[in-house]
Design an enzyme around this catalytic site. Sequence first.
Site, PDB file in Angstrom:
ATOM      1  CB  SER A  52      -0.905   0.013   1.227  1.00 20.00           C
ATOM      2  OG  SER A  52      -1.624  -1.180   1.312  1.00 20.00           O
TER       3      SER A  52
HETATM    4  N1  SAM Z   1      -0.582  -4.704   3.970  1.00 14.86           N
HETATM    5  C1  SAM Z   1       0.169  -5.023   2.805  1.00 14.86           C
HETATM    6  C2  SAM Z   1       1.552  -4.437   2.817  1.00 14.86           C
HETATM    7  O1  SAM Z   1       1.898  -3.704   3.708  1.00 14.86           O
HETATM    8  O2  SAM Z   1       2.321  -4.796   1.909  1.00 14.86           O
HETATM    9  C3  SAM Z   1      -0.516  -4.689   1.517  1.00 14.86           C
HETATM   10  C4  SAM Z   1      -1.659  -5.517   1.276  1.00 14.86           C
HETATM   11  S1  SAM Z   1      -2.224  -5.683  -0.356  1.00 14.86           S
HETATM   12  C5  SAM Z   1      -2.905  -4.133  -0.651  1.00 14.86           C
HETATM   13  C6  SAM Z   1      -3.608  -6.725  -0.041  1.00 14.86           C
HETATM   14  C7  SAM Z   1      -3.225  -8.140   0.329  1.00 14.86           C
HETATM   15  O3  SAM Z   1      -4.393  -8.798   0.769  1.00 14.86           O
HETATM   16  C8  SAM Z   1      -2.696  -8.961  -0.829  1.00 14.86           C
HETATM   17  O4  SAM Z   1      -1.434  -9.445  -0.522  1.00 14.86           O
HETATM   18  C9  SAM Z   1      -3.713 -10.071  -0.987  1.00 14.86           C
HETATM   19  O5  SAM Z   1      -3.143 -11.282  -1.406  1.00 14.86           O
HETATM   20  C10 SAM Z   1      -4.270 -10.152   0.409  1.00 14.86           C
HETATM   21  N2  SAM Z   1      -5.595 -10.788   0.510  1.00 14.86           N
HETATM   22  C11 SAM Z   1      -6.672 -10.692  -0.292  1.00 14.86           C
HETATM   23  N3  SAM Z   1      -7.685 -11.428   0.173  1.00 14.86           N
HETATM   24  C12 SAM Z   1      -7.245 -11.990   1.337  1.00 14.86           C
HETATM   25  C13 SAM Z   1      -7.827 -12.859   2.293  1.00 14.86           C
HETATM   26  N4  SAM Z   1      -9.083 -13.325   2.196  1.00 14.86           N
HETATM   27  N5  SAM Z   1      -7.073 -13.250   3.341  1.00 14.86           N
HETATM   28  C14 SAM Z   1      -5.795 -12.819   3.479  1.00 14.86           C
HETATM   29  N6  SAM Z   1      -5.202 -12.018   2.595  1.00 14.86           N
HETATM   30  C15 SAM Z   1      -5.920 -11.592   1.538  1.00 14.86           C
END
Ligand code: SAM
Length: 654
Positions: A52
């Site tokens: 993000s």
């Molecule tokens: N917080 C992260 C960082 O600091 O790098 C960025 C997160 S990214 C915007 C969103 C993440 O949510 C992705 O890596 C995606 O694979 C994960 N994601 C999506 N659906 C999910 C779920 N049901 N459970 C866990 N992770 C999930």
Amino acid sequence: MVETQIAGRGIKDTYVLEAMRAVPREMFMPVGVDELAYEDMPLPIEEDQTISQPYIVALMAELAQIHPDDRVLEIGAGSGYAAAVISLIAEHVYTIERHESLAMRAENILSDLGYDNVSVIHGDGSLGLPVEAPFDVIMVTAGAPEVPESLKAQLSIGGRLIIPVGGHERQQNMMRLIKLPDGDFKIENHGPVAFVPLIGRQGWFKNNSITRKEPENKSPIVKLLEHDAQALPAPDSPHFGQFFDHLGEADIVLLGESTHGTAEFYRARAAITQRLILKHGFKILALEADYPDVSVLDGFVRNRDVPDIGKPVFARFPEWMWRNDEFLQFVSWIKAYNESQADPENMTGIYGIDIYGLQSSINAVIDFLKDKDPQLAELARMRYSCFEPWWDDLVNYGSTMLTEDYKSCEEDVVKMLKDVLLERQTYTNGYADNYLDITRNATLIANAEKYYRTIFMSSAASWNLRDEHMFNTLCAIRNSRFNSSGAPAKTVVWAHNSHIGDARASDMGVNRDEINLGQLCRENFGDKVQLVGFGTASGTVAAADYWGGSVEIKNINTPMPGSYEDLWSETSFDYAKLSMKDIDDKLREKLAENFMQRAIGVIYKPESEMMSHYYNARPAKQFDHYVWMHKTAALTPLPQSVEQEELETYPFGI
Ligand code: SAM
């Protein structure tokens, strides 16, 4: 970055500003984009996901009002960056990621950088983390179609849930929900954002192999199943075993598998067994495997002398069933666990309960007797030499005897068993392990003789002989190990669903007069027994084309329409558990009907699947619990020849 992009845009929380200054964002970047680490934008990471934008991380952290004694759940670990920032403010951060590779990468970076108050979990975060709930803060860094009920439920009173919510996969509003003392929520909208989608059971829905139905098209039974079953994390999640704590009250837990070649079944059974050993005092692991071969493993894990079986362990077809990486890892864990036990009585023993392994059992009996009673050892060699003509063709032992001038080995093996039983006290010096080894090997030989004698006459008779042998071996093992109150030690069994699912609830008992281990355990031990079945819909499996063929990694066919697997694959679960005692009457009534069920053994013939792999069963009566895994992968067979260095640590090469 902090002054211009974050403080400059109005973020005031000093905890957040300090944490953002302290975390080296470039360490969380993939190679190639690390020089953009401090730019004011989200950046791509592996698996088509993003890290993000720094401002958004700060905004969410400020909205969350994190305090030093807060326990925080983050959904969407991604690179691990946001978790690192939060960990500098909070007491502990749990962060869940659905992509295993990202979860592993984030965990490595966080631990290398010394963020030791962060736990990274691989799984579906839309379901939260019930075992660690409640949380003071839940931050979701992926966009959900609506606020997941499970997350609302896992928030403490006064807790803050920060989540992007929107009806489009890439457009959301940043919402803050604050839990009020009456359990209701104060809801605030903090403006438009654009996150990658939250994909999961309570998020957007997606499956890579089978298109699942939209909720409105699901049949009532699928909806009932979704209501009554409990979602599980992936089997390699450190929390998986905790979902099976209820099994700890049983004396015998039988864990099944619908194929002999699925990695997740081994991992799940290892996680459950580990939990039963660590938290519930289980000391016996009994396997659908040959007694003599497994006794060598038991010697390894409990550091005890065992008779020489004269050949490498698990060297006969289907060698991958136990000679695989998943099982090796678990055996290594048991070895390490046993080494940490001061009292050998508390060690976990491993035992084989199957009827095969005749030649190795013969070698073991002769080896055992050779110093203690050389005369009887010689007699054993003579008596067992009766099998010589059939060593390459045991399955024809029974039929050849009828038509040609061969002598049955029955008399010899029975005499031998009697001699061993008569003298067992003298030979074993009262050592329960030695006693078990000699009597079980001599019994296996006698029962295997009967098994090969009957095999050509009736498959039901030989099947029953085999499962009775399994049951009797299990009882004998249990009578050799005790818990502190003097009762037989608690026991876990790993075997195929077809041995474990009560035969009275399937074609086996209804149409073929077959009994099995699960049925015998229920009949003899009642509710002290728990039967757990496992199933899967898709993915790959390790199996051979024909008996004696080499192992291949094969694709599993889409389940037959109307089958039990088809029903489950219409639910939105990736991993789930259904406990029959907890289901409501409507579902029980449905599951009391016959469903086709798939059984893949060591052979898998996808082209003739209907004929060779499906049978009918009534799920409500077949198992006490059913574990569903939507997509699974083949186990990892170990190479046939093992390197010298492995020999020192592991007995597969002996
Ligand atoms: N917080 C992260 C960082 O600091 O790098 C960025 C997160 S990214 C915007 C969103 C993440 O949510 C992705 O890596 C995606 O694979 C994960 N994601 C999506 N659906 C999910 C779920 N049901 N459970 C866990 N992770 C999930």
